[in-house]
Design a protein around this motif. Structure first.
Motif, PDB file in Angstrom:
ATOM      1  N   HIS A  27       0.827  -1.202   0.000  1.00 33.54           N
ATOM      2  CA  HIS A  27       0.000   0.000   0.000  1.00 33.54           C
ATOM      3  C   HIS A  27       0.865   1.258   0.000  1.00 33.54           C
ATOM      4  N   GLY A  28       1.904   1.247   0.819  1.00 33.96           N
ATOM      5  CA  GLY A  28       2.803   2.400   0.871  1.00 33.96           C
ATOM      6  C   GLY A  28       3.509   2.643  -0.453  1.00 33.96           C
ATOM      7  N   SER A  32       3.143   6.113  -2.811  1.00 38.89           N
ATOM      8  CA  SER A  32       4.313   6.995  -2.803  1.00 38.89           C
ATOM      9  C   SER A  32       4.668   7.459  -4.207  1.00 38.89           C
ATOM     10  N   VAL A  33       3.729   8.180  -4.834  1.00 38.07           N
ATOM     11  CA  VAL A  33       3.949   8.747  -6.157  1.00 38.07           C
ATOM     12  C   VAL A  33       4.269  10.223  -6.001  1.00 38.07           C
ATOM     13  N   THR A  34       5.337  10.668  -6.640  1.00 38.07           N
ATOM     14  CA  THR A  34       5.739  12.068  -6.559  1.00 38.07           C
ATOM     15  C   THR A  34       4.953  12.898  -7.562  1.00 38.07           C
ATOM     16  N   ALA A  35       4.431  14.018  -7.109  1.00 36.14           N
ATOM     17  CA  ALA A  35       3.679  14.893  -7.999  1.00 36.14           C
ATOM     18  C   ALA A  35       4.588  15.464  -9.072  1.00 36.14           C
ATOM     19  N   LEU A  36       4.066  15.567 -10.292  1.00 36.79           N
ATOM     20  CA  LEU A  36       4.827  16.077 -11.425  1.00 36.79           C
ATOM     21  C   LEU A  36       4.261  17.413 -11.881  1.00 36.79           C
ATOM     22  N   THR A 122     -13.752  13.078 -17.172  1.00 38.82           N
ATOM     23  CA  THR A 122     -12.716  12.090 -17.477  1.00 38.82           C
ATOM     24  C   THR A 122     -11.390  12.777 -17.770  1.00 38.82           C
ATOM     25  N   GLY A 123     -11.445  13.893 -18.497  1.00 37.82           N
ATOM     26  CA  GLY A 123     -10.227  14.635 -18.791  1.00 37.82           C
ATOM     27  C   GLY A 123      -9.579  15.194 -17.538  1.00 37.82           C
ATOM     28  N   LEU A 124     -10.399  15.720 -16.618  1.00 33.25           N
ATOM     29  CA  LEU A 124      -9.874  16.247 -15.357  1.00 33.25           C
ATOM     30  C   LEU A 124      -9.223  15.141 -14.545  1.00 33.25           C
ATOM     31  N   LYS A 125      -9.893  14.000 -14.487  1.00 29.02           N
ATOM     32  CA  LYS A 125      -9.356  12.858 -13.745  1.00 29.02           C
ATOM     33  C   LYS A 125      -8.012  12.407 -14.321  1.00 29.02           C
ATOM     34  N   HIS A 126      -7.937  12.272 -15.640  1.00 28.44           N
ATOM     35  CA  HIS A 126      -6.703  11.821 -16.280  1.00 28.44           C
ATOM     36  C   HIS A 126      -5.583  12.851 -16.125  1.00 28.44           C
ATOM     37  N   ARG A 127      -5.947  14.132 -16.080  1.00 28.33           N
ATOM     38  CA  ARG A 127      -4.940  15.163 -15.847  1.00 28.33           C
ATOM     39  C   ARG A 127      -4.324  15.011 -14.454  1.00 28.33           C
ATOM     40  N   LEU A 128      -5.144  14.730 -13.476  1.00 32.40           N
ATOM     41  CA  LEU A 128      -4.638  14.531 -12.112  1.00 32.40           C
ATOM     42  C   LEU A 128      -3.800  13.259 -12.016  1.00 32.40           C
ATOM     43  N   ILE A 129      -4.213  12.213 -12.721  1.00 34.37           N
ATOM     44  CA  ILE A 129      -3.431  10.977 -12.732  1.00 34.37           C
ATOM     45  C   ILE A 129      -2.074  11.229 -13.386  1.00 34.37           C
ATOM     46  N   GLY A 130      -2.075  11.951 -14.502  1.00 28.25           N
ATOM     47  CA  GLY A 130      -0.835  12.236 -15.208  1.00 28.25           C
ATOM     48  C   GLY A 130       0.136  13.074 -14.399  1.00 28.25           C
ATOM     49  N   ARG A 131      -0.382  13.888 -13.514  1.00 25.36           N
ATOM     50  CA  ARG A 131       0.480  14.722 -12.670  1.00 25.36           C
ATOM     51  C   ARG A 131       0.890  14.014 -11.384  1.00 25.36           C
ATOM     52  N   GLY A 132       0.464  12.778 -11.217  1.00 27.97           N
ATOM     53  CA  GLY A 132       0.861  12.020 -10.039  1.00 27.97           C
ATOM     54  C   GLY A 132       0.112  12.394  -8.786  1.00 27.97           C
ATOM     55  N   LEU A 133      -1.075  12.982  -8.929  1.00 24.63           N
ATOM     56  CA  LEU A 133      -1.873  13.384  -7.767  1.00 24.63           C
ATOM     57  C   LEU A 133      -2.978  12.385  -7.448  1.00 24.63           C
ATOM     58  N   LEU A 134      -3.299  11.518  -8.397  1.00 27.09           N
ATOM     59  CA  LEU A 134      -4.386  10.572  -8.246  1.00 27.09           C
ATOM     60  C   LEU A 134      -3.960   9.225  -8.808  1.00 27.09           C
ATOM     61  N   LEU A 135      -4.389   8.143  -8.158  1.00 24.48           N
ATOM     62  CA  LEU A 135      -4.053   6.804  -8.626  1.00 24.48           C
ATOM     63  C   LEU A 135      -4.975   6.380  -9.760  1.00 24.48           C
ATOM     64  N   PRO A 136      -4.447   5.668 -10.731  1.00 24.37           N
ATOM     65  CA  PRO A 136      -5.316   5.142 -11.803  1.00 24.37           C
ATOM     66  C   PRO A 136      -6.266   4.088 -11.247  1.00 24.37           C
ATOM     67  N   ASP A 137      -7.392   3.886 -11.927  1.00 21.44           N
ATOM     68  CA  ASP A 137      -8.323   2.837 -11.540  1.00 21.44           C
ATOM     69  C   ASP A 137      -7.599   1.488 -11.559  1.00 21.44           C
TER      70      ASP A 137
END
Length: 379
Positions: A27-28, A32-36, A122-137
Motif C-alpha cells: 500500500h505504501g 508513494s507517487v511524486t507529484a509532477l 474524465t479529462g480532469l481525472k486523467h490530468r490529475l493521474i498524469g500529474r501524479g496526484l491521483l491513482l489510476p483505476d
C-alpha cells in the motif's frame, strides 16, 4: 491437545503478521507517487482531490451561479441566464452550461449525473493521474485483496483464542504453558490484525497519492476552513487569494478577483457550506432519483450522490454527512488515514476534522459504488 492449540495459534500469528507487513509495504509503495509538473493546481482540480466528481460539479454550478451565468431555481432546476455568455474555457463549466441550456433546464442532480460520467470529468481525472496526484483505476486491487485476507486471518486468530479459552475452562485441556501461550499468541495477533484492518479499511477507500494529499493539505493551509459561508466583506480578508484587504477599496477589479478566488477555493476545498448564498447552495445540493434505461426502467441511483464509479470496487467518494442537501452517499477524498479524502464532512459539513468521510456509493455513467490511506472530503 494443548500443543495443537499452541501450534495453531503460532501459525496464525505468523501468517497474520506477514499479511500486515505485506499490506503496509504494498500500500505504501503504491501511494508513494511524486507529484509532477507545476506545484499550483486550479480550484476544480482541488475540488476533485477534496471531494471527487460531485464536489467538482457542485463547485462549477455554484461559481457559474455567482457569475450570474446560470440561475438556480426552487427545486434545484438550473437554467442559463438570457444574454449571459454560454461558453467557458473550462471543460467542466462548459459541460454544466451545456446541460443548463437544454430546453427547460436540468435539475442539479441530472447535471451531476450527466457531467460526472462525461468527457470533461474524465479529462480532469486523467490530468490529475498524469500529474501524479491521483491513482489510476485498478491500482488498489492488490492491497484490497491482501486486506480481505487479513480480515479472514484476524477472525481465525480470535477463533483460536476463543477455542483455547473454552477448552481450558471446560477442562478439555489443562491450564499450562502451551495453553496460556496459545491464548496470548492468538489474542495478541488478533488485536494487531484488527487494528491494521481498520486502519487500512479507511485508507483503501481513496485514490489520492502522497503527492495529491500533500497538494490538498498545502491548499488547506493557505486557505483554512471558515465557520459559516464565505461571502461579502469576508472574501476580501482571505490572504489565500493573494491580495491584501486594503485592495478591496483601492483596486476594485483586483478585489473582485480576490473575492471570486477566495469563494472558489473555499467551495472547492470545503463544500457548498462555504458558498455565500446558502439558499442557492441548498438547492444545488438537493437530492433526487435519476432513472437509467428506457422508460425509466432498470437501475436507479441518487443523483445527488453521482460521482463516477471505480472499477476498483468500493466507493470512490465517501459519505459526507452534513445537513440538508449534504453529500451523503458521495465520497470525500482528502483526510481518511492520511491518503485520500477531504475533510469537512460534506458540502454542508463542518471544518477540517482530519477524519475519514469515505464510504457510500457513487454514480457516474452507471450506478456503482473510492479514499486512500487517508483521503476524504465532501461532495
Amino acid at each position: 491437545m494443548e500443543l495443537v492449540l499452541f501450534l495453531a495459534a503460532t501459525v496464525v500469528a505468523v501468517l497474520l503478521g506477514s499479511a500486515v507487513s505485506t499490506l503496509n509495504r504494498v500500500h505504501g509503495r503504491i501511494r508513494s507517487v511524486t507529484a509532477l509538473g507545476r506545484p499550483d493546481i486550479d480550484h476544480y482540480e482541488l475540488a476533485y482531490l477534496a471531494g471527487g466528481p460531485r464536489r467538482v460539479i457542485n463547485t462549477a454550478i455554484a461559481l457559474l451561479s455567482a457569475q450570474d451565468r446560470i440561475r438556480v431555481s426552487r427545486g434545484g432546476r438550473i437554467t442559463t441566464v438570457a444574454g449571459a455568455p454560454t461558453s467557458s474555457r473550462d471543460a467542466v463549466e462548459q459541460a454544466v452550461l451545456d446541460q443548463a441550456s437544454s430546453p427547460g433546464g436540468r435539475t442539479a442532480g441530472e447535471i451531476r449525473h450527466e457531467v460526472a460520467g462525461g468527457v470533461a470529468m474524465t479529462g480532469l481525472k486523467h490530468r490529475l493521474i498524469g500529474r501524479g496526484l491521483l491513482l489510476p483505476d485498478g491500482s488498489l486491487t492488490e492491497p484490497r485483496r491482501i486486506h480481505a485476507r487479513l480480515r479472514g486471518l484476524t477472525l481465525l486468530a480470535f477463533g483460536v483464542e476463543v477455542l483455547s479459552l473454552v477448552m481450558a475452562a471446560t477442562g478439555l485441556v489443562p491450564w499450562n504453558v502451551p495453553t496460556l501461550l496459545a491464548v496470548l499468541f492468538a489474542g495478541g495477533s488478533g488485536v494487531r490484525g484488527l487494528l491494521a484492518y481498520r486502519r487500512h479499511a479507511r485508507s483503501l477507500r481513496g485514490l489520492l497519492t502522497r503527492g495529491g494529499l500533500d497538494a490538498l493539505q498545502a491548499a488547506r493551509k493557505r486557505q483554512p476552513y471558515s465557520a459559516g459561508s464565505v461571502s461579502g466583506p469576508d472574501l476580501y480578508a482571505l490572504s489565500s487569494a493573494g491580495y491584501e484587504p486594503g485592495m478591496a477599496v483601492h483596486h476594485p477589479i483586483a478585489a473582485e478577483s480576490a473575492a471570486y478566488a477566495a469563494m472558489a477555493g473555499a467551495v472547492a476545498l470545503y463544500g457548498l457550506g462555504q458558498f455565500g448564498d446558502q439558499a442557492v447552495a441548498a438547492e444545488i445540493g438537493r437530492e433526487e432519483i435519476v432513472h437509467h434505461g428506457a422508460g425509466g426502467a432498470g437501475a436507479t441511483c441518487a443523483a445527488g450522490a453521482c460521482g463516477g464509479g471505480t472499477p476498483d470496487g468500493g466507493s470512490a467518494f465517501g459519505s459526507d454527512g452534513g445537513g440538508s442537501g449534504s453529500d451523503s452517499g458521495s465520497a470525500s477524498w482528502g483526510d481518511s488515514g492520511g491518503w485520500g479524502c477531504g475533510a469537512g464532512g460534506g458540502d454542508f459539513g463542518g471544518g477540517d476534522s482530519g477524519g475519514s468521510s469515505c464510504g457510500g456509493s457513487s454514480c457516474g455513467s452507471s450506478c456503482g459504488s473510492s479514499c486512500g490511506g487517508g483521503g476524504c472530503g465532501g461532495g
